[in-house]
Design a protein around this motif. Sequence first.
Motif, PDB file in Angstrom:
ATOM      1  N   MET A   1    -109.454  77.115  42.895  1.00 22.75           N
ATOM      2  CA  MET A   1    -108.920  75.755  42.929  1.00 22.75           C
ATOM      3  C   MET A   1    -107.393  75.800  42.854  1.00 22.75           C
ATOM      4  O   MET A   1    -106.828  76.575  42.089  1.00 22.75           O
ATOM      5  N   VAL A   2    -106.727  74.972  43.679  1.00 25.92           N
ATOM      6  CA  VAL A   2    -105.271  74.952  43.734  1.00 25.92           C
ATOM      7  C   VAL A   2    -104.692  74.489  42.394  1.00 25.92           C
ATOM      8  O   VAL A   2    -105.187  73.542  41.778  1.00 25.92           O
ATOM      9  N   ARG A   3    -103.652  75.187  41.951  1.00 21.20           N
ATOM     10  CA  ARG A   3    -102.963  74.785  40.725  1.00 21.20           C
ATOM     11  C   ARG A   3    -101.955  73.699  41.081  1.00 21.20           C
ATOM     12  O   ARG A   3    -101.032  73.922  41.873  1.00 21.20           O
ATOM     13  N   LEU A   4    -102.122  72.528  40.536  1.00 18.34           N
ATOM     14  CA  LEU A   4    -101.268  71.398  40.875  1.00 18.34           C
ATOM     15  C   LEU A   4    -100.014  71.383  40.011  1.00 18.34           C
ATOM     16  O   LEU A   4    -100.059  71.777  38.835  1.00 18.34           O
ATOM     17  N   PRO A   5     -98.898  70.919  40.559  1.00 19.41           N
ATOM     18  CA  PRO A   5     -97.679  70.807  39.748  1.00 19.41           C
ATOM     19  C   PRO A   5     -97.819  69.720  38.692  1.00 19.41           C
ATOM     20  O   PRO A   5     -98.589  68.762  38.859  1.00 19.41           O
ATOM     21  N   GLU A   6     -97.072  69.873  37.611  1.00 24.00           N
ATOM     22  CA  GLU A   6     -97.055  68.879  36.543  1.00 24.00           C
ATOM     23  C   GLU A   6     -95.811  68.004  36.689  1.00 24.00           C
ATOM     24  O   GLU A   6     -94.723  68.500  36.997  1.00 24.00           O
ATOM     25  N   ILE A   7     -95.974  66.715  36.477  1.00 29.29           N
ATOM     26  CA  ILE A   7     -94.858  65.775  36.542  1.00 29.29           C
ATOM     27  C   ILE A   7     -94.853  64.908  35.286  1.00 29.29           C
ATOM     28  O   ILE A   7     -95.887  64.694  34.652  1.00 29.29           O
ATOM     29  N   LEU A 143     -98.613  64.474  33.837  1.00 32.32           N
ATOM     30  CA  LEU A 143     -99.782  64.409  34.702  1.00 32.32           C
ATOM     31  C   LEU A 143     -99.731  65.495  35.767  1.00 32.32           C
ATOM     32  O   LEU A 143     -98.655  65.952  36.166  1.00 32.32           O
ATOM     33  N   SER A 144    -100.889  65.884  36.247  1.00 33.88           N
ATOM     34  CA  SER A 144    -100.966  66.738  37.425  1.00 33.88           C
ATOM     35  C   SER A 144    -100.737  65.873  38.659  1.00 33.88           C
ATOM     36  O   SER A 144    -101.134  64.707  38.697  1.00 33.88           O
ATOM     37  N   ASP A 145    -100.091  66.446  39.672  1.00 32.72           N
ATOM     38  CA  ASP A 145     -99.715  65.690  40.860  1.00 32.72           C
ATOM     39  C   ASP A 145    -100.455  66.223  42.084  1.00 32.72           C
ATOM     40  O   ASP A 145    -100.201  67.335  42.551  1.00 32.72           O
ATOM     41  N   LYS A 180    -102.079  62.130  39.253  1.00 29.75           N
ATOM     42  CA  LYS A 180    -101.526  61.214  40.237  1.00 29.75           C
ATOM     43  C   LYS A 180    -102.076  61.632  41.595  1.00 29.75           C
ATOM     44  O   LYS A 180    -102.062  62.812  41.951  1.00 29.75           O
ATOM     45  N   TYR A 181    -102.551  60.656  42.392  1.00 36.88           N
ATOM     46  CA  TYR A 181    -103.176  61.003  43.661  1.00 36.88           C
ATOM     47  C   TYR A 181    -103.008  59.880  44.681  1.00 36.88           C
ATOM     48  O   TYR A 181    -102.617  58.760  44.344  1.00 36.88           O
ATOM     49  N   ARG A 182    -103.314  60.171  45.921  1.00 42.76           N
ATOM     50  CA  ARG A 182    -103.226  59.179  46.987  1.00 42.76           C
ATOM     51  C   ARG A 182    -104.414  58.219  46.909  1.00 42.76           C
ATOM     52  O   ARG A 182    -105.545  58.651  46.668  1.00 42.76           O
ATOM     53  N   SER A 183    -104.183  56.948  47.152  1.00 38.41           N
ATOM     54  CA  SER A 183    -105.295  56.001  47.254  1.00 38.41           C
ATOM     55  C   SER A 183    -106.106  56.314  48.498  1.00 38.41           C
ATOM     56  O   SER A 183    -105.558  56.505  49.587  1.00 38.41           O
ATOM     57  N   VAL A 184    -107.417  56.362  48.340  1.00 39.61           N
ATOM     58  CA  VAL A 184    -108.294  56.611  49.485  1.00 39.61           C
ATOM     59  C   VAL A 184    -108.598  55.311  50.232  1.00 39.61           C
ATOM     60  O   VAL A 184    -108.914  55.329  51.416  1.00 39.61           O
ATOM     61  N   ARG A 185    -108.470  54.182  49.544  1.00 41.63           N
ATOM     62  CA  ARG A 185    -108.854  52.901  50.151  1.00 41.63           C
ATOM     63  C   ARG A 185    -107.673  52.098  50.675  1.00 41.63           C
ATOM     64  O   ARG A 185    -107.869  51.094  51.352  1.00 41.63           O
ATOM     65  N   ASN A 186    -106.447  52.509  50.366  1.00 45.83           N
ATOM     66  CA  ASN A 186    -105.254  51.800  50.828  1.00 45.83           C
ATOM     67  C   ASN A 186    -104.231  52.851  51.266  1.00 45.83           C
ATOM     68  O   ASN A 186    -103.496  53.395  50.443  1.00 45.83           O
TER      69      ASN A 186
END
Length: 229
Positions: A1-7, A143-145, A180-186
Motif C-alpha cells: 500500500m502506498v505511503r501517503l504524505p502527512e499534512i 492528516l494523511s493526504d 484528505k481525499y478527492r470527492s467521488v461525487r463532486n
Amino acid sequence: MVRLPEIEVDEPKSYRLVSSRYPTIALFEDVASAEDFEDLYALQAMTNPRLLTQAGDLNLVPREEIPFGITGCSYAMASFTHVNPEGSRFSDGTFGVLYLADSMETAIREISYHQNRYLSGVEGLKYDRLVFRGLRCAFGGSLSDATGLDEDDPIYAPDDYSHSRALGLSLRKRGGEGLKYRSVRNAGALCWALFTPKGVRRVVQAAHYEFIWDGEAISSINKISLQHS
C-alpha cells in the motif's frame, strides 16, 4: 500500500449533513471535562436510559479523544458512537468515521448519491420527504493526504470500497487522525475522513435541507430554514 504524505490542517471550511430524524443530544454539551462527564453519565444511566441509547456506544471512543467543551460536541461524537455496521468508504463497519466536505454543495451531492441508492432499493416506495441538518465544522490536526493519487486509483472507485476500506483500516491502526481525499461525487471537490473526534473544534448548525424522492430519484432539494450562529 502506498505511503501517503502527512499534512497539517487548521480549520478548513467543512460541511456535512445529518438526518433530522435523529434528535440532538445535549449529553456532551453539558460537561467540560472527562471527569465531569463520568459523573453525569453515571447519573443519566440511573435516571434516563433513553438518552444513553441516543448517545450511542461510548466505549468506542477513548475518553481522552472526546473534545469536551467545544460547541457541537455531540455532533462531533455521533459518527463514532453510532457506527454503521454496513461500513462506508473508509470503514469496514467496525469503527466510525466523521466525513466532511469542502462545501455544502459537495455534502449534498454525497448524501444525494447514497440516498438515491438506498431509496431505489425500497420496493413500492413512490414518494418520500427527507430532511437533513446542515452543519458547519471546524477541525485541525495531522492528516494523511490522498489528493495526490490519480483519480482512477482504486480508493476512488465509485462503488467498490474494498481498497479504500483497507486504506482506512491501515491508517486507523497506525493511529492516523484522518484522511484528505478527492470527492467521488463532486468532481474537483475535496473531502475529509476523520478517524477520531479529537481534532474537531466546533460544529454549528446552519440550514435545513429537504430532499424529495419521486419514486425514481431525488427530484428536488430545497433549503428550508437557516440558523444564525
